[in-house]
Design a protein around this motif. Structure first.
Motif, PDB file in Angstrom:
ATOM      1  N   VAL A  68       5.716  -7.131   7.501  1.00 46.52           N
ATOM      2  CA  VAL A  68       5.698  -6.321   6.146  1.00 46.52           C
ATOM      3  C   VAL A  68       4.805  -7.192   5.165  1.00 46.52           C
ATOM      4  O   VAL A  68       5.272  -8.617   5.246  1.00 46.52           O
ATOM      5  CB  VAL A  68       6.654  -5.478   5.516  1.00 46.52           C
ATOM      6  N   GLY A  69       4.215  -6.832   4.189  1.00 41.71           N
ATOM      7  CA  GLY A  69       3.722  -7.734   3.227  1.00 41.71           C
ATOM      8  C   GLY A  69       4.687  -7.597   1.973  1.00 41.71           C
ATOM      9  O   GLY A  69       5.735  -7.063   1.935  1.00 41.71           O
ATOM     10  N   ALA A 120      16.615   3.415  10.945  1.00 41.36           N
ATOM     11  CA  ALA A 120      14.992   3.178  10.448  1.00 41.36           C
ATOM     12  C   ALA A 120      15.091   2.516   8.978  1.00 41.36           C
ATOM     13  O   ALA A 120      14.273   1.600   8.814  1.00 41.36           O
ATOM     14  CB  ALA A 120      14.273   4.447  10.570  1.00 41.36           C
ATOM     15  N   ALA A 121      15.871   3.026   8.418  1.00 38.16           N
ATOM     16  CA  ALA A 121      15.993   2.572   6.999  1.00 38.16           C
ATOM     17  C   ALA A 121      16.643   1.237   6.740  1.00 38.16           C
ATOM     18  O   ALA A 121      16.052   0.552   6.164  1.00 38.16           O
ATOM     19  CB  ALA A 121      16.966   3.554   5.949  1.00 38.16           C
ATOM     20  N   VAL A 122      17.614   0.906   7.758  1.00 37.40           N
ATOM     21  CA  VAL A 122      18.127  -0.424   7.789  1.00 37.40           C
ATOM     22  C   VAL A 122      17.151  -1.481   8.223  1.00 37.40           C
ATOM     23  O   VAL A 122      17.021  -2.516   7.733  1.00 37.40           O
ATOM     24  CB  VAL A 122      19.466  -0.431   8.789  1.00 37.40           C
ATOM     25  N   GLU A 123      16.210  -1.130   9.180  1.00 37.87           N
ATOM     26  CA  GLU A 123      15.206  -1.880   9.817  1.00 37.87           C
ATOM     27  C   GLU A 123      14.172  -2.161   8.521  1.00 37.87           C
ATOM     28  O   GLU A 123      13.853  -3.478   8.528  1.00 37.87           O
ATOM     29  CB  GLU A 123      14.464  -1.201  10.957  1.00 37.87           C
ATOM     30  N   ILE A 124      13.793  -0.998   7.865  1.00 34.53           N
ATOM     31  CA  ILE A 124      12.874  -1.572   6.557  1.00 34.53           C
ATOM     32  C   ILE A 124      13.540  -2.378   5.664  1.00 34.53           C
ATOM     33  O   ILE A 124      13.055  -3.396   5.140  1.00 34.53           O
ATOM     34  CB  ILE A 124      12.422  -0.169   5.992  1.00 34.53           C
ATOM     35  N   ALA A 125      14.805  -2.082   5.366  1.00 28.80           N
ATOM     36  CA  ALA A 125      15.487  -2.924   4.418  1.00 28.80           C
ATOM     37  C   ALA A 125      15.584  -4.384   4.934  1.00 28.80           C
ATOM     38  O   ALA A 125      15.429  -5.388   4.154  1.00 28.80           O
ATOM     39  CB  ALA A 125      16.903  -2.348   4.484  1.00 28.80           C
ATOM     40  N   SER A 141      10.717 -10.574   1.383  1.00 33.44           N
ATOM     41  CA  SER A 141      10.615 -11.098  -0.171  1.00 33.44           C
ATOM     42  C   SER A 141      11.596 -12.419  -0.126  1.00 33.44           C
ATOM     43  O   SER A 141      10.882 -13.191  -0.972  1.00 33.44           O
ATOM     44  CB  SER A 141      11.392  -9.919  -0.814  1.00 33.44           C
ATOM     45  N   ALA A 142      12.410 -12.576   0.357  1.00 33.70           N
ATOM     46  CA  ALA A 142      13.446 -13.663   0.234  1.00 33.70           C
ATOM     47  C   ALA A 142      12.647 -14.867   0.696  1.00 33.70           C
ATOM     48  O   ALA A 142      12.658 -16.068   0.136  1.00 33.70           O
ATOM     49  CB  ALA A 142      14.720 -13.815   0.835  1.00 33.70           C
ATOM     50  N   ALA A 143      11.852 -14.803   1.796  1.00 31.79           N
ATOM     51  CA  ALA A 143      11.330 -15.894   2.390  1.00 31.79           C
ATOM     52  C   ALA A 143      10.168 -16.416   1.691  1.00 31.79           C
ATOM     53  O   ALA A 143       9.637 -17.484   1.643  1.00 31.79           O
ATOM     54  CB  ALA A 143      10.576 -15.381   3.872  1.00 31.79           C
ATOM     55  N   ALA A 144       9.393 -15.528   0.724  1.00 35.13           N
ATOM     56  CA  ALA A 144       8.443 -15.924  -0.100  1.00 35.13           C
ATOM     57  C   ALA A 144       8.961 -16.301  -1.308  1.00 35.13           C
ATOM     58  O   ALA A 144       8.166 -16.745  -2.320  1.00 35.13           O
ATOM     59  CB  ALA A 144       7.686 -14.673  -0.400  1.00 35.13           C
ATOM     60  N   GLY A 145      10.212 -16.568  -1.466  1.00 34.59           N
ATOM     61  CA  GLY A 145      10.991 -17.203  -2.698  1.00 34.59           C
ATOM     62  C   GLY A 145      11.175 -16.561  -3.898  1.00 34.59           C
ATOM     63  O   GLY A 145      11.569 -16.799  -4.904  1.00 34.59           O
ATOM     64  N   VAL A 189       8.493   1.738  12.592  1.00 33.23           N
ATOM     65  CA  VAL A 189       7.048   0.924  12.619  1.00 33.23           C
ATOM     66  C   VAL A 189       6.003   1.767  11.819  1.00 33.23           C
ATOM     67  O   VAL A 189       5.357   0.991  10.945  1.00 33.23           O
ATOM     68  CB  VAL A 189       6.702   1.013  13.945  1.00 33.23           C
ATOM     69  N   VAL A 190       5.963   3.111  11.736  1.00 30.79           N
ATOM     70  CA  VAL A 190       5.046   3.728  11.006  1.00 30.79           C
ATOM     71  C   VAL A 190       5.384   3.572   9.462  1.00 30.79           C
ATOM     72  O   VAL A 190       4.291   3.574   8.766  1.00 30.79           O
ATOM     73  CB  VAL A 190       5.020   5.356  11.417  1.00 30.79           C
ATOM     74  N   ALA A 191       6.572   3.775   9.179  1.00 23.95           N
ATOM     75  CA  ALA A 191       7.046   3.407   7.557  1.00 23.95           C
ATOM     76  C   ALA A 191       6.336   2.038   7.291  1.00 23.95           C
ATOM     77  O   ALA A 191       6.128   1.777   5.974  1.00 23.95           O
ATOM     78  CB  ALA A 191       8.414   3.696   7.696  1.00 23.95           C
ATOM     79  N   ALA A 192       6.698   0.976   8.045  1.00 20.72           N
ATOM     80  CA  ALA A 192       6.191  -0.285   7.763  1.00 20.72           C
ATOM     81  C   ALA A 192       4.721  -0.470   7.590  1.00 20.72           C
ATOM     82  O   ALA A 192       4.156  -1.110   6.655  1.00 20.72           O
ATOM     83  CB  ALA A 192       6.823  -1.475   8.599  1.00 20.72           C
ATOM     84  N   ALA A 193       3.888   0.110   8.267  1.00 21.62           N
ATOM     85  CA  ALA A 193       2.520   0.180   8.307  1.00 21.62           C
ATOM     86  C   ALA A 193       2.132   1.004   7.240  1.00 21.62           C
ATOM     87  O   ALA A 193       1.093   0.743   6.381  1.00 21.62           O
ATOM     88  CB  ALA A 193       2.058   0.915   9.598  1.00 21.62           C
ATOM     89  N   ALA A 194       2.831   1.824   6.539  1.00 24.03           N
ATOM     90  CA  ALA A 194       2.518   2.718   5.294  1.00 24.03           C
ATOM     91  C   ALA A 194       2.651   1.912   4.111  1.00 24.03           C
ATOM     92  O   ALA A 194       2.082   1.815   3.264  1.00 24.03           O
ATOM     93  CB  ALA A 194       3.297   4.126   5.273  1.00 24.03           C
ATOM     94  N   TRP A 195       3.758   1.095   4.337  1.00 25.09           N
ATOM     95  CA  TRP A 195       4.183   0.112   3.239  1.00 25.09           C
ATOM     96  C   TRP A 195       2.960  -1.045   3.229  1.00 25.09           C
ATOM     97  O   TRP A 195       2.560  -1.229   1.894  1.00 25.09           O
ATOM     98  CB  TRP A 195       5.331  -0.690   3.233  1.00 25.09           C
ATOM     99  N   ASN A 196       2.413  -1.372   4.194  1.00 24.66           N
ATOM    100  CA  ASN A 196       1.520  -2.510   4.181  1.00 24.66           C
ATOM    101  C   ASN A 196       0.194  -2.032   3.662  1.00 24.66           C
ATOM    102  O   ASN A 196      -0.314  -2.749   2.433  1.00 24.66           O
ATOM    103  CB  ASN A 196       1.322  -3.175   5.626  1.00 24.66           C
ATOM    104  N   ARG A 197      -0.044  -0.732   3.772  1.00 21.92           N
ATOM    105  CA  ARG A 197      -1.179  -0.082   3.248  1.00 21.92           C
ATOM    106  C   ARG A 197      -1.051   0.124   1.714  1.00 21.92           C
ATOM    107  O   ARG A 197      -2.085  -0.192   0.984  1.00 21.92           O
ATOM    108  CB  ARG A 197      -1.608   1.315   3.768  1.00 21.92           C
ATOM    109  N   ALA A 198       0.086   0.555   1.183  1.00 18.98           N
ATOM    110  CA  ALA A 198       0.283   0.761  -0.078  1.00 18.98           C
ATOM    111  C   ALA A 198       0.193  -0.620  -0.901  1.00 18.98           C
ATOM    112  O   ALA A 198      -0.171  -0.904  -2.079  1.00 18.98           O
ATOM    113  CB  ALA A 198       1.639   1.421  -0.428  1.00 18.98           C
ATOM    114  N   VAL A 199       0.742  -1.666  -0.208  1.00 19.66           N
ATOM    115  CA  VAL A 199       0.631  -3.081  -0.972  1.00 19.66           C
ATOM    116  C   VAL A 199      -0.512  -3.450  -1.173  1.00 19.66           C
ATOM    117  O   VAL A 199      -1.173  -4.327  -1.898  1.00 19.66           O
ATOM    118  CB  VAL A 199       1.565  -4.106   0.037  1.00 19.66           C
ATOM    119  N   ALA A 200      -1.429  -3.307   0.154  1.00 19.01           N
ATOM    120  CA  ALA A 200      -3.001  -3.569   0.076  1.00 19.01           C
ATOM    121  C   ALA A 200      -3.913  -3.132  -0.548  1.00 19.01           C
ATOM    122  O   ALA A 200      -4.901  -3.559  -1.265  1.00 19.01           O
ATOM    123  CB  ALA A 200      -3.468  -3.844   1.456  1.00 19.01           C
ATOM    124  N   ALA A 201      -3.290  -1.885  -1.363  1.00 17.43           N
ATOM    125  CA  ALA A 201      -4.174  -0.924  -1.848  1.00 17.43           C
ATOM    126  C   ALA A 201      -4.523  -1.599  -3.317  1.00 17.43           C
ATOM    127  O   ALA A 201      -3.647  -2.219  -3.864  1.00 17.43           O
ATOM    128  CB  ALA A 201      -3.710   0.394  -2.188  1.00 17.43           C
TER     129      ALA A 201
END
Length: 384
Positions: free
Chosen positions: A170-171, A254-259, A266-270, A372-384
Motif C-alpha cells: 500500500v502507498g 480483512a480489516a486486520v490485514e489492511i490495518a 506508515s511507520a516504515a516511512a517514518g 487485496v481489493v481494498a488495498a488496491a482501492a486505497w492505492n488508487r485513492a492515494v494516487a488520485a
C-alpha cells in the motif's frame, strides 16, 4: 536448559488391556475347569505385562532446547522449529517419541542416546491462521516392544511464534500537511523535540527558562518565552473496530490485514503512527521499523470481543490534524462526523456485509470485503 522429568502417567494400551483381560479369563477358566495349561498361559501373560511396565518405568532425563526460525512471520509464510534433545543421564537412554504441540508434524522418533549425546530434529510450524502460537511443552512418549504399556512425561519450556497478519503493498498517505509553522491548527500535544518557533508569549508556570526571550522581556516588562511547535510532522492513525457484532469473521480478518498494511507502510516511512481499537487498545510507538514491529505484534493478537469504549473517549484519543483511517463496519454517522472534525483527512473502510457506511463530505469510503481489493482501492485513492 529445560528438561523433561521422570515418567508421568503410565497406562496400558488397548493391546495391553486386552492381554491382561485374557489372562484373567484364562486363570478363571483354569481354576474352574482344572486345566493347568490355562493357568500357565495366564501367568505368562501377566508376566509379559509386568515386564512391559518395568521397561517403561525407568527414568528418562532429557534436556530440551527449542529454537524457532523465525519467531515472527506473516500468515502463510514458512516457519520451523528445531529441537535439540540431549541425554543428561549417565546411562544410555532407550528410544522414544518426542511430541511437541501444537502440530501433528512434531511427532519425532528419537533413537537411543548415549550419555551426553544429542539428537536434533526440525519440523514445520502451522502459520495458516493469524495469532499467537504457543509451541510446547515437549511430551516424551515411551512404549515397550510389544506395545502393551505407554509412559508419558511432559516438561521443558514453551516458545511463542507470532503469526502476523498478511500485509499488502500500500502507498503512504501523508495528507495535506502544512509547509510552514504558521499554517494550520496546533495539536494540543506537540511532539517532543519540536524546534519550530510559533510565537513569543508571556511566561506561564511550567515553561522552560531556557526558552525565555530576554529582548521581548526587556521591551514589555513581563517575562516572555518562545513557543516551539512542529505541526509539519505527519501523523497517521488507524482505528480498528473490534466489537463482536461489527463485522463477521472474514470481514474482521480483512480489516486486520489492511490495518497491518497501513501501519507498517506508515511507520516504515517514518510517520508518527498510532493504532486504536474500539475496545481500548491504544498504541503509538512512533515511526520506523521498531514501531512497526510493535504494531504488528499487537495486531497478531487482536480479537473481536470486549466492551467498547465510550465514543467520546475514542474521539478524544485521535490527534488533531492526523490522517485517520477507520476499519470495520457499523460506525454511526455522528461518531464519524466527530472524528472528521479532528482529522486532516479521513478514509473509511467498510467491511460489513450490508455495506451501510455513512457518507460524509471529506470522507473517502471504500466498500470492499476482500483485503487485496481494498488495498488496491486505497492505492488508487492515494494516487488520485
Amino acid at each position: 536448559m529445560p528438561s523433561v522429568p521422570a515418567a508421568q502417567g503410565l497406562r496400558l494400551t488397548r493391546r495391553g488391556g486386552g492381554l491382561l483381560s485374557a489372562a484373567v479369563l484364562c486363570l478363571v477358566a483354569g481354576l474352574v475347569l482344572g486345566f493347568p495349561l490355562l493357568r500357565l498361559v495366564a501367568g505368562a501373560a501377566v508376566a509379559v505385562v509386568v515386564v512391559a511396565v518395568l521397561s517403561c518405568v525407568r527414568r528418562v532425563s532429557i534436556d530440551v532446547h527449542r529454537e524457532l526460525v523465525p519467531d515472527r512471520v506473516e500468515r502463510g509464510d514458512a516457519a520451523a522449529a528445531t529441537l535439540t534433545l540431549t541425554n543428561r543421564s549417565k546411562r544410555r537412554s532407550s528410544g522414544f517419541t518426542a511430541i511437541d504441540p501444537p502440530t501433528e508434524e512434531a511427532r519425532l522418533a528419537v533413537p537411543p542416546l548415549a550419555p551426553g549425546a544429542s539428537k536434533e530434529r526440525s519440523y514445520r510450524l502451522p502459520t495458516q491462521r493469524r495469532g499467537v502460537l504457543t509451541v510446547g511443552p515437549l511430551t516424551v512418549r515411551r512404549a515397550d516392544l510389544l506395545g502393551l504399556v505407554v509412559a508419558e512425561a511432559r516438561g521443558g519450556s514453551t516458545s511463542t511464534l507470532l503469526v502476523h497478519p498478511r500485509r499488502h503493498r500500500v502507498g503512504v498517505s501523508l495528507g495535506a500537511h502544512p509547509r510552514h509553522h504558521h499554517e494550520g491548527v496546533i495539536a494540543p500535544r506537540p511532539m517532543a523535540g519540536s524546534t519550530d518557533l510559533r510565537a513569543v508569549r508571556e511566561y506561564v508556570l511550567g515553561d522552560e527558562l531556557r526558552h525565555v526571550h530576554w529582548r521581548a522581556t526587556a521591551k514589555t516588562g513581563r517575562m516572555m518565552v518562545r513557543e516551539y511547535v512542529d505541526p509539519a510532522q505527519p501523523r497517521f492513525t488507524v482505528l480498528l473496530d473490534d466489537r463482536m457484532d461489527a463485522v463477521d469473521e472474514d470481514g474482521f480478518e480483512a480489516a486486520v490485514e489492511i490495518a497491518a498494511s497501513l501501519t507498517h507502510a506508515s511507520a516504515a516511512a517514518g510517520t508518527q503512527t498510532r493504532l486504536l481499537t474500539t475496545t481500548g487498545l491504544d498504541l503509538h510507538p512512533g515511526g520506523g521499523l521498531p514501531g512497526s514491529r510493535v504494531l504488528q505484534d499487537a495486531l497478531c493478537a487482536v480479537e473481536q470481543g470486549g466492551e467498547a469504549l465510550n465514543p467520546e473517549v475514542l474521539v478524544s484519543r485521535c490527534d488533531h490534524g492526523t490522517s485517520l483511517v477507520l476499519l470495520g463496519g457499523g460506525f454511526e454517522t455522528a461518531f464519524v462526523g466527530a472524528l472528521r472534525r479532528r482529522a486532516r483527512e479521513m478514509t473509511l473502510f467498510d467491511f460489513g456485509a450490508a455495506g451501510t457506511a455513512p457518507v460524509l463530505p471529506g470522507v473517502t469510503v471504500i466498500k470492499e470485503r476482500d483485503a487485496v481489493v481494498a488495498a488496491a482501492a486505497w492505492n488508487r485513492a492515494v494516487a488520485a
